[in-house]
Design a protein around this motif. Structure first.
Motif, PDB file in Angstrom:
ATOM      1  N   ALA A 156     -31.577 -36.414   0.597  1.00 37.38           N
ATOM      2  CA  ALA A 156     -30.778 -35.829   1.449  1.00 37.38           C
ATOM      3  C   ALA A 156     -31.101 -35.722   2.892  1.00 37.38           C
ATOM      4  CB  ALA A 156     -30.283 -34.313   0.906  1.00 37.38           C
ATOM      5  N   LEU A 157     -30.360 -36.097   3.650  1.00 35.96           N
ATOM      6  CA  LEU A 157     -30.684 -36.174   4.934  1.00 35.96           C
ATOM      7  C   LEU A 157     -30.283 -34.646   5.722  1.00 35.96           C
ATOM      8  CD1 LEU A 157     -29.727 -39.752   6.169  1.00 35.96           C
ATOM      9  CD2 LEU A 157     -32.101 -38.758   5.861  1.00 35.96           C
ATOM     10  N   TYR A 158     -28.932 -34.259   5.380  1.00 34.43           N
ATOM     11  CA  TYR A 158     -28.462 -33.120   5.897  1.00 34.43           C
ATOM     12  C   TYR A 158     -27.285 -32.701   4.982  1.00 34.43           C
ATOM     13  CZ  TYR A 158     -27.115 -29.409   9.058  1.00 34.43           C
ATOM     14  OH  TYR A 158     -26.760 -28.284   9.662  1.00 34.43           O
ATOM     15  N   PHE A 159     -27.086 -31.266   4.858  1.00 34.84           N
ATOM     16  CA  PHE A 159     -26.093 -30.598   4.278  1.00 34.84           C
ATOM     17  C   PHE A 159     -25.163 -29.801   5.227  1.00 34.84           C
ATOM     18  CE2 PHE A 159     -29.328 -30.960   1.033  1.00 34.84           C
ATOM     19  CZ  PHE A 159     -28.683 -31.301   0.026  1.00 34.84           C
ATOM     20  N   ARG A 186     -41.761 -26.059 -10.313  1.00 32.55           N
ATOM     21  CA  ARG A 186     -42.365 -24.845 -10.327  1.00 32.55           C
ATOM     22  C   ARG A 186     -42.975 -24.290  -8.949  1.00 32.55           C
ATOM     23  NH1 ARG A 186     -43.357 -21.216 -14.435  1.00 32.55           N
ATOM     24  NH2 ARG A 186     -45.042 -19.807 -13.707  1.00 32.55           N
ATOM     25  N   GLU A 187     -43.498 -25.351  -8.346  1.00 42.63           N
ATOM     26  CA  GLU A 187     -44.361 -24.808  -7.084  1.00 42.63           C
ATOM     27  C   GLU A 187     -43.571 -24.711  -6.022  1.00 42.63           C
ATOM     28  OE1 GLU A 187     -44.896 -29.431  -7.738  1.00 42.63           O
ATOM     29  OE2 GLU A 187     -44.826 -27.643  -8.903  1.00 42.63           O
ATOM     30  N   VAL A 188     -42.187 -25.249  -6.040  1.00 41.52           N
ATOM     31  CA  VAL A 188     -41.264 -25.216  -4.992  1.00 41.52           C
ATOM     32  C   VAL A 188     -40.876 -23.699  -4.891  1.00 41.52           C
ATOM     33  CG1 VAL A 188     -39.178 -25.935  -3.935  1.00 41.52           C
ATOM     34  CG2 VAL A 188     -40.604 -27.437  -4.760  1.00 41.52           C
ATOM     35  N   LEU A 189     -40.289 -23.219  -6.410  1.00 44.50           N
ATOM     36  CA  LEU A 189     -39.828 -22.008  -6.534  1.00 44.50           C
ATOM     37  C   LEU A 189     -40.889 -20.914  -5.963  1.00 44.50           C
ATOM     38  CD1 LEU A 189     -38.137 -21.882  -9.729  1.00 44.50           C
ATOM     39  CD2 LEU A 189     -36.983 -21.590  -7.633  1.00 44.50           C
ATOM     40  N   ALA A 190     -42.112 -21.126  -6.427  1.00 43.14           N
ATOM     41  CA  ALA A 190     -43.120 -20.219  -6.175  1.00 43.14           C
ATOM     42  C   ALA A 190     -43.336 -19.932  -4.688  1.00 43.14           C
ATOM     43  CB  ALA A 190     -44.656 -20.601  -6.633  1.00 43.14           C
ATOM     44  N   ALA A 191     -43.134 -21.220  -3.883  1.00 50.47           N
ATOM     45  CA  ALA A 191     -43.154 -20.943  -2.571  1.00 50.47           C
ATOM     46  C   ALA A 191     -41.960 -20.800  -1.559  1.00 50.47           C
ATOM     47  CB  ALA A 191     -43.985 -22.281  -1.748  1.00 50.47           C
ATOM     48  N   TYR A 192     -41.030 -20.679  -2.220  1.00 50.29           N
ATOM     49  CA  TYR A 192     -39.497 -20.641  -1.432  1.00 50.29           C
ATOM     50  C   TYR A 192     -39.356 -19.219  -0.718  1.00 50.29           C
ATOM     51  CZ  TYR A 192     -34.564 -20.229  -0.705  1.00 50.29           C
ATOM     52  OH  TYR A 192     -33.352 -20.022  -0.168  1.00 50.29           O
ATOM     53  N   ALA A 193     -39.821 -17.918  -1.430  1.00 47.31           N
ATOM     54  CA  ALA A 193     -39.696 -16.800  -0.763  1.00 47.31           C
ATOM     55  C   ALA A 193     -40.371 -16.523   0.495  1.00 47.31           C
ATOM     56  CB  ALA A 193     -40.129 -15.676  -1.582  1.00 47.31           C
ATOM     57  N   GLU A 194     -41.420 -17.413   0.700  1.00 49.16           N
ATOM     58  CA  GLU A 194     -42.330 -17.387   1.785  1.00 49.16           C
ATOM     59  C   GLU A 194     -42.057 -18.372   3.024  1.00 49.16           C
ATOM     60  OE1 GLU A 194     -44.609 -14.905   1.996  1.00 49.16           O
ATOM     61  OE2 GLU A 194     -44.026 -14.465  -0.107  1.00 49.16           O
ATOM     62  N   LEU A 195     -40.874 -19.068   2.580  1.00 51.79           N
ATOM     63  CA  LEU A 195     -40.432 -20.179   3.548  1.00 51.79           C
ATOM     64  C   LEU A 195     -39.592 -19.016   4.717  1.00 51.79           C
ATOM     65  CD1 LEU A 195     -39.457 -23.010   1.390  1.00 51.79           C
ATOM     66  CD2 LEU A 195     -41.573 -22.747   3.012  1.00 51.79           C
ATOM     67  N   PRO A 196     -39.859 -19.627   5.941  1.00 53.06           N
ATOM     68  CA  PRO A 196     -39.003 -18.943   7.079  1.00 53.06           C
ATOM     69  C   PRO A 196     -37.649 -19.459   7.158  1.00 53.06           C
ATOM     70  CG  PRO A 196     -40.301 -20.652   8.108  1.00 53.06           C
ATOM     71  CD  PRO A 196     -40.759 -20.547   6.694  1.00 53.06           C
ATOM     72  N   GLN A 197     -36.439 -18.599   7.276  1.00 50.89           N
ATOM     73  CA  GLN A 197     -35.047 -19.140   7.531  1.00 50.89           C
ATOM     74  C   GLN A 197     -34.886 -19.648   8.712  1.00 50.89           C
ATOM     75  OE1 GLN A 197     -32.440 -15.807   7.114  1.00 50.89           O
ATOM     76  NE2 GLN A 197     -32.276 -16.203   4.868  1.00 50.89           N
ATOM     77  N   PRO A 198     -34.689 -21.118   8.640  1.00 49.68           N
ATOM     78  CA  PRO A 198     -34.575 -21.747  10.031  1.00 49.68           C
ATOM     79  C   PRO A 198     -33.053 -21.642  10.573  1.00 49.68           C
ATOM     80  CG  PRO A 198     -34.040 -23.268   8.284  1.00 49.68           C
ATOM     81  CD  PRO A 198     -34.431 -22.006   7.731  1.00 49.68           C
ATOM     82  N   LEU A 206     -26.544 -21.909   4.449  1.00 51.01           N
ATOM     83  CA  LEU A 206     -26.740 -23.021   3.202  1.00 51.01           C
ATOM     84  C   LEU A 206     -28.227 -22.678   2.993  1.00 51.01           C
ATOM     85  CD1 LEU A 206     -24.513 -25.995   4.289  1.00 51.01           C
ATOM     86  CD2 LEU A 206     -24.090 -24.356   2.657  1.00 51.01           C
ATOM     87  N   GLU A 207     -28.532 -22.138   1.735  1.00 47.94           N
ATOM     88  CA  GLU A 207     -29.885 -21.981   1.758  1.00 47.94           C
ATOM     89  C   GLU A 207     -30.773 -23.184   1.396  1.00 47.94           C
ATOM     90  OE1 GLU A 207     -30.856 -20.303  -2.533  1.00 47.94           O
ATOM     91  OE2 GLU A 207     -28.933 -19.632  -2.065  1.00 47.94           O
ATOM     92  N   GLN A 208     -30.264 -24.305   1.018  1.00 44.77           N
ATOM     93  CA  GLN A 208     -30.878 -25.443   0.586  1.00 44.77           C
ATOM     94  C   GLN A 208     -31.319 -26.237   2.179  1.00 44.77           C
ATOM     95  OE1 GLN A 208     -27.630 -25.245   0.478  1.00 44.77           O
ATOM     96  NE2 GLN A 208     -26.443 -26.862   0.379  1.00 44.77           N
ATOM     97  N   LEU A 209     -30.935 -25.892   2.999  1.00 46.25           N
ATOM     98  CA  LEU A 209     -31.374 -26.174   4.482  1.00 46.25           C
ATOM     99  C   LEU A 209     -32.681 -25.501   4.747  1.00 46.25           C
ATOM    100  CD1 LEU A 209     -28.178 -26.160   6.697  1.00 46.25           C
ATOM    101  CD2 LEU A 209     -29.239 -28.032   5.683  1.00 46.25           C
ATOM    102  N   ARG A 210     -33.019 -24.588   4.285  1.00 47.75           N
ATOM    103  CA  ARG A 210     -34.430 -24.140   4.327  1.00 47.75           C
ATOM    104  C   ARG A 210     -35.539 -24.956   3.984  1.00 47.75           C
ATOM    105  NH1 ARG A 210     -35.611 -18.161   1.840  1.00 47.75           N
ATOM    106  NH2 ARG A 210     -33.561 -17.738   2.590  1.00 47.75           N
ATOM    107  N   LEU A 211     -35.034 -25.498   2.769  1.00 45.31           N
ATOM    108  CA  LEU A 211     -36.043 -26.372   2.049  1.00 45.31           C
ATOM    109  C   LEU A 211     -36.276 -27.827   2.876  1.00 45.31           C
ATOM    110  CD1 LEU A 211     -34.647 -26.133  -1.640  1.00 45.31           C
ATOM    111  CD2 LEU A 211     -36.925 -25.329  -0.984  1.00 45.31           C
ATOM    112  N   GLY A 215     -39.633 -29.575   5.199  1.00 43.87           N
ATOM    113  CA  GLY A 215     -40.183 -30.900   4.900  1.00 43.87           C
ATOM    114  C   GLY A 215     -40.043 -31.474   3.445  1.00 43.87           C
ATOM    115  N   MET A 216     -39.296 -30.454   2.884  1.00 49.09           N
ATOM    116  CA  MET A 216     -39.322 -30.937   1.324  1.00 49.09           C
ATOM    117  C   MET A 216     -38.266 -32.211   0.825  1.00 49.09           C
ATOM    118  SD  MET A 216     -39.841 -27.174  -0.926  1.00 49.09           S
ATOM    119  CE  MET A 216     -41.147 -26.138  -0.191  1.00 49.09           C
TER     120      MET A 216
END
Length: 259
Positions: A156-159, A186-198, A206-211, A215-216
């Motif tokens: 995905a380039l963008y949503f 698993r490691e993505v879920l473990a890190a998700y809560a600490e990612l900043p909301q862009p 759209l929460e997938q834009l956080r990922l 850079g995921m």
């Protein structure tokens, strides 16, 4: 076939009772079964999966799930997103890939979920997987339909809720609808809560834009047009008719599900 312990897959079905547009939605009756049971049974048909369970914050949903023999995990009612709820499930259910399958998708095709799981297993570099399918220009302008643009490898380039790509020359534009089923390592879920909301997540909701902003890699696997989910009483009536073998009148922009 399973490729080893590193490929353990769990399908998690979030099922909130307190829907504002359709209270008690997971327990809505469809052909004599609660909606969440239809989703659970279809998820259970996916081969090579180690666990299928419902994640809920309501004891009424838990009672019904256990009543039809399903596995259920109670989670906090305070999660800001479905992804955060999924992260809590990790403490109860060990797996390497977690598939988030919404509890209001009783028409989900097991083969689509199997394709998603296989895609994650086949390429360890993909951190998040999801689904998409083609739509026409009329549906593309609907902000409730999330669109995705892909790279040539399927990443995905963008949503966006806007029609993307922008149709400068209308005949040259084709559109893909994002289907909100996700597979996370698993490691993505473990890190998700600490990612900043862009900014883009806050603007588009759209929460997938956080990922993406972190850079995921999100790989989108294309499938045939999917059936409608259940968001409102009108959606529920359409789904009941489709599952009963009837053909209700649907808006032209709504993808039809062929039973």
């Amino acid at each position: 076939m399973l490729n080893g312990e590193k490929d353990r897959v769990a399908i998690v079905i979030p099922a909130r009772y307190g829907s504002t547009r359709l209270p008690g939605k997971p327990l809505a009756d469809i052909l004599g079964k609660p909606m969440v049971q239809h989703v659970y049974e279809r998820a259970s048909q996916v081969s090579g999966v180690h666990a299928v369970l419902v994640a809920t914050d309501d004891a009424r949903v838990e009672e019904v799930v256990k009543g039809f023999g399903g596995q259920c995990v109670m989670t906090s009612p305070d999660h800001p997103s479905g992804t955060d709820r999924l992260a809590e499930v990790m403490a109860h259910v060990p797996a390497d890939i977690y598939i988030n399958l919404q509890g209001d998708e009783p028409l989900v095709r097991p083969e689509d979920i199997a394709r998603l799981a296989a895609g994650m297993r086949d390429d360890a570099s993909v951190q998040v997987g999801t689904l998409c399918h083609g739509i026409d220009g009329d549906e593309a302008i609907n902000p409730n339909t999330v669109k995705v643009v892909l790279a040539s490898n399927g990443d995905a380039l963008y949503f966006s809720r806007s029609p993307i790509p922008y149709p400068r020359d209308a005949e040259a534009a084709t559109y893909l609808k994002h289907v909100g089923v996700y597979a996370y390592r698993r490691e993505v879920l473990a890190a998700y809560a600490e990612l900043p909301q862009p900014m883009v997540e806050q603007a588009e909701k759209l929460e997938q834009l956080r990922l993406l902003a972190a850079g995921m890699r999100i790989r989108a696997f294309e499938v045939a047009p999917t059936g409608p989910g259940v968001d409102t009483p009108e959606c529920l009536a359409r789904v009941r008719a489709l599952m009963a073998g009837e053909q209700p009148e649907l808006p032209p922009s709504l993808a039809m599900f062929v039973l």
